[in-house]
Motif scaffolding. Sequence first.
Motif: not given
Lengths: 101, 283
Positions: B117-140
């Motif tokens: 549940f703390t392992h994220y896949e983030v697809v960026l608008k430029d097409g790159r994909v970053i896959d890793g474990h959450l360290i922190e969510k800043v703000g919001g």
Amino acid sequence: MSHHDAQKSIKIYLFVFASLIVGTILTVGAWKVHMPTVFITVLVALVIASVKASLVAGWFMHLASEQKMIYAILGFTAFFFLGMMFLTLWAMTDAPTHALP
Amino acid sequence: MDIPYTVLPRRDTGLYNAKLGIWLFLASEVMLFGALFSSYILLRVGAYPGAWPHGILNVPIGTVNTMVLICSSVTVVLGWAALKANNFARYRKLQAITIVCSMMFVCIKSYEYYDKFTHYEVVLKDGRVIDGHLIEKVGGGQMVNGVRQHPESIILHGVEFPAEMKAAGMAKVPLMERLAGEHGGHGSHVEHKEYTIAWSDTARVQNYGPWHNTYLAIYFTMTGLHALHVIGGALVMGWIWGPGAKLWKTDPERYTNRVEVSGLFWHFVDLVWIFLFPILYLL
């Protein structure tokens, strides 16, 4: 099972326990070794799992020496279990063959 | 009126009633888990070639949990044998180990779930994909008109997949196999870094929950149902071990039968895990 039998069985339980531990190590060991085909990898893992399951069912659950009534119940269960496994697999025969886009 | 055949076997079945009952129940459980195993096979063989993920789970942790469950299974049956030999104190000790093992199993499984549940896949608008474990969510995180606001940025520790790979139509799954090395798998080691990603740069942010892919859906369904069985079994055995132990003084044979019946359920739970471990962690 009489009191005496239960005591005699302790050695068997410990043997089954050791076999289950060895089986687990073998499962992971076999997975680490690169097998020639996926089929063999799956076969080896499932054969070891089946042997472990038989040990648990046969001795921990005493199925090796149970009443006929339980065998009858499990006979029906096995029939329907196998049906559920293989009838659904036959559905794959008319599925379109996948091709990567 | 007393419940009949709690100790003596019925002449027609050759069994005391609770034992017949638990076996009928276990037969229905075989069908319940069987349906899920059947679903797993269909999903697996129906997946696009190479699209089934490997190496998502941590094999050493899964192996330890398998050992824990095996230990708990042998202590159940040894505890029952101790009762048969009229040794209540020995049963108490052995069954305490079983209950501790069951709690260990649930704790380890919870850690594995937390890890997903703390392992994220983030697809960026430029097409790159970053896959890793959450360290922190800043703000919001604050509520505006009943809607939780997105974080301003998200910090992950993981790896980056270049946009070209995605554009070339390569599925992410084979790429993920390279990461398997991190979990003790076959894959080669990939360097992990810390990434700070602005939310405005993201096209999709998703954790490895059951919604992430078919594999994780069946993984959470099967292990979740199994974990519920572990918790249920531990509660029943815990009750028999603790408050229910009064029965030993008044009707020891009936008490021993209760231990046997709960033990049969526990061995079944172990048996299901014997198959779950290789199919979900290894194959």
